[in-house]
Scaffold this motif. Structure first.
Motif, mmCIF file in Angstrom:
data_model
loop_
_atom_site.group_PDB
_atom_site.id
_atom_site.type_symbol
_atom_site.label_atom_id
_atom_site.label_comp_id
_atom_site.label_asym_id
_atom_site.label_seq_id
_atom_site.Cartn_x
_atom_site.Cartn_y
_atom_site.Cartn_z
ATOM 1 N N PRO A 197 0.785 -1.218 0.013
ATOM 2 C CA PRO A 197 -0.048 -0.150 -0.153
ATOM 3 C C PRO A 197 0.752 1.328 -0.034
ATOM 4 C CG PRO A 197 -0.988 -1.480 1.634
ATOM 5 C CD PRO A 197 0.363 -2.128 1.294
ATOM 6 N N ALA A 204 1.966 1.810 -3.699
ATOM 7 C CA ALA A 204 0.956 2.147 -4.389
ATOM 8 C C ALA A 204 0.617 3.710 -3.838
ATOM 9 C CB ALA A 204 -0.289 1.384 -4.028
ATOM 10 N N TYR A 250 -7.912 0.354 -6.147
ATOM 11 C CA TYR A 250 -7.095 -0.823 -5.985
ATOM 12 C C TYR A 250 -7.867 -1.870 -6.623
ATOM 13 C CZ TYR A 250 -3.735 0.569 -2.242
ATOM 14 O OH TYR A 250 -2.648 1.042 -1.686
ATOM 15 N N ILE A 274 -5.993 -7.072 -5.629
ATOM 16 C CA ILE A 274 -5.437 -7.229 -4.325
ATOM 17 C C ILE A 274 -5.165 -8.433 -3.896
ATOM 18 C CG2 ILE A 274 -6.219 -6.861 -1.859
ATOM 19 C CD1 ILE A 274 -8.238 -4.914 -2.994
ATOM 20 N N THR A 278 -1.768 3.704 2.404
ATOM 21 C CA THR A 278 -1.573 4.603 1.073
ATOM 22 C C THR A 278 -1.613 5.986 1.542
ATOM 23 O OG1 THR A 278 -3.132 2.712 0.236
ATOM 24 C CG2 THR A 278 -2.935 4.763 -1.189
#
Length: 84
Positions: free
Chosen positions: A19, A22, A36, A39, A53
């Motif tokens: 995360p 990302a 997302y 996953i 995130t």
């Protein structure tokens, strides 16, 4: 040492993004909506993904789900299937 999110259970393979990673990618690319959609951690929840995130990305982000619809035009609109 950098700490990474990894809940109990199956671990992601090395070629998948955390995360935090990302969030870095979203911050660099500045999407109108980050989603997302693939996953790897099957039991990951929104609480598992969004707060890490947010350490590096403050823009709009959604956790994709089956049958979710995203309309991209002048505005970006997200519709989720009705819960039964």
């Amino acid at each position: 040492m950098q700490q990474r999110f990894c809940p109990p259970g199956p671990k992601p393979t090395p070629h998948h993004t955390t995360p935090e990673q990302a969030g870095d990618a979203f911050a660099r690319t500045k999407p109108r909506l980050a989603v997302y959609s693939h996953i790897v951690l099957p039991n990951a929840t929104e609480q598992d993904l969004i707060p890490p995130t947010r350490k590096t990305y403050a823009g709009p982000v959604e956790l994709g789900e089956d049958l979710m619809v995203i309309e991209v035009g002048e505005k970006v609109e997200v519709r989720r299937p009705a819960k039964s």
